[in-house]
Design an enzyme around this catalytic site. Structure first.
Site, PDB file in Angstrom:
ATOM      1  N   ASN A  66     -25.443   0.579  25.249  1.00  0.00           N
ATOM      2  CA  ASN A  66     -26.075   0.130  26.209  1.00  0.00           C
ATOM      3  C   ASN A  66     -26.549   1.029  27.424  1.00  0.00           C
ATOM      4  OD1 ASN A  66     -26.835  -1.755  28.385  1.00  0.00           O
ATOM      5  ND2 ASN A  66     -24.826  -2.495  28.524  1.00  0.00           N
ATOM      6  N   LYS A 125     -27.922   0.632  30.044  1.00  0.00           N
ATOM      7  CA  LYS A 125     -28.317   0.214  31.227  1.00  0.00           C
ATOM      8  C   LYS A 125     -29.652   0.638  31.997  1.00  0.00           C
ATOM      9  CE  LYS A 125     -23.584  -0.788  31.362  1.00  0.00           C
ATOM     10  NZ  LYS A 125     -22.474  -0.897  32.178  1.00  0.00           N
ATOM     11  N   HIS A 138     -24.780 -10.249  29.800  1.00  0.00           N
ATOM     12  CA  HIS A 138     -23.907  -8.986  30.105  1.00  0.00           C
ATOM     13  C   HIS A 138     -23.369  -9.560  31.643  1.00  0.00           C
ATOM     14  CE1 HIS A 138     -22.711  -4.883  31.925  1.00  0.00           C
ATOM     15  NE2 HIS A 138     -22.736  -4.712  30.300  1.00  0.00           N
ATOM     16  N   GLU A 194     -23.159  -7.905  34.184  1.00  0.00           N
ATOM     17  CA  GLU A 194     -23.986  -7.276  35.303  1.00  0.00           C
ATOM     18  C   GLU A 194     -25.234  -8.139  35.581  1.00  0.00           C
ATOM     19  OE1 GLU A 194     -24.364  -3.216  33.963  1.00  0.00           O
ATOM     20  OE2 GLU A 194     -22.299  -2.657  34.183  1.00  0.00           O
ATOM     21  N   GLU A 213     -16.092  -8.077  26.622  1.00  0.00           N
ATOM     22  CA  GLU A 213     -16.004  -7.194  27.565  1.00  0.00           C
ATOM     23  C   GLU A 213     -15.403  -8.038  28.794  1.00  0.00           C
ATOM     24  OE1 GLU A 213     -19.195  -4.098  27.258  1.00  0.00           O
ATOM     25  OE2 GLU A 213     -20.218  -6.012  28.356  1.00  0.00           O
ATOM     26  N   GLY A 266     -16.977  -0.030  33.332  1.00  0.00           N
ATOM     27  CA  GLY A 266     -17.001   1.097  34.414  1.00  0.00           C
ATOM     28  C   GLY A 266     -15.667   1.599  34.862  1.00  0.00           C
ATOM     29  N   SER A 300     -15.346   0.804  29.086  1.00  0.00           N
ATOM     30  CA  SER A 300     -14.696   1.996  29.273  1.00  0.00           C
ATOM     31  C   SER A 300     -14.264   2.493  27.839  1.00  0.00           C
ATOM     32  CB  SER A 300     -13.519   2.120  30.059  1.00  0.00           C
ATOM     33  OG  SER A 300     -13.867   1.755  31.408  1.00  0.00           O
TER      34      SER A 300
END
Ligand code: PGA
Length: 252
Positions: free
Chosen positions: A9, A11, A95, A97, A165, A171, A211
């Protein structure tokens, strides 16, 4: 042996088409040598038409999102039908985000259903914000899975991939420990089994994301009970991602 799935991904990276092409070529070259691994690269929309031809049998392309309608007055949105036209086979949906900017389970379910109808594999992201000590996160996760899969028919569930996730591990410095990943995978399989039957619970691929790096990929693959990984930062680091692919491919 079932093929392992590694999703990259990207991003909102990199910031030039040259870099995007270079990264894709490097990964494509290495992926020709993989024996047991399917790589799915998910660059930003604008790069997809430019990199999709740099492919081989071990590499596919995915989008990071798509709309829940095929067409219409949706300024700034991209329809999965448009993506399908030039060979996109996967779409990351839900996701964290995107959930953070207002995507609800209801919106995500609509997107998942449309992608499936069009023959595109949704990579449905789920995960709790907090791993509390009372176990509330288990209910949160169960509700999220059930609602994000609302109206998905049994006959199509096999086309879907789930990416677990935990939001706090995205992150971050370290991933979740492999023992806990394994417990969570068992829990997710049970939730799928309860809705779609035991066979589907067993066969739906479950990825871990948060991560992941070339340093911890082997441990997660060997001890986390997962079918693959969803990789963020390490997927735009060519050396690290290439190393990760080799390590994962060699896991028995
Ligand atoms: P990360 O991101 O690997 O950089 O933690 C994972 C993700 O957001 O999918």
């Amino acid at each position: 042996m079932k093929r392992k799935i590694i999703v990259g991904n990207w991003k909102m990276n990199p910031t030039s088409i040259d870099e995007a092409k270079k990264l894709t070529s490097t990964i494509s070259k290495v992926s020709t040598k993989l024996k047991n691994t399917q790589v799915v690269l998910c660059p930003p929309y604008v790069y997809l038409p430019k990199v999709v031809s740099i492919k081989n049998s071990n590499i596919s392309f995915g989008a990071q999102n798509a709309h829940g309608e095929e067409r219409g007055s949706f300024t700034g949105e991209v329809s999965p039908t448009m993506l399908k036209e030039f060979g996109i086979k996967y779409i990351i949906l839900g996701h964290s985000e995107r959930r953070a900017i207002g995507e609800t389970d209801e919106i995500i379910a609509k997107k998942v259903n449309l992608a499936l109808e069009l023959g595109i594999h949704p990579i449905l992201c789920v995960g709790e914000k907090e791993h509390d000590t009372q176990g509330v996160y288990l209910d949160t996760l169960k509700t999220q899975i059930k609602n994000s899969l609302d109206k998905v028919p049994k006959k199509l569930i096999n086309e879907l991939i789930i990416a677990y996730e935990p939001v706090w591990a995205i992150g971050a410095k370290e991933p979740m420990t492999t023992g806990v990943i394994n417990e969570m995978v068992i829990f997710i399989k049970k939730v799928i089994s309860d809705i779609y039957g035991q066979e589907n619970g067993k066969s739906t691929p479950i990825l871990y994301g948060g991560s992941v790096s070339f340093r911890n990929a082997q441990d997660i693959m060997e001890n986390g009970g997962v079918n693959g990984l969803l990789v963020g930062r390490e997927s735009i680091n060519p050396q690290g991602f290439v190393e990760l692919l080799k390590v994962v491919d060699s896991v028995k």
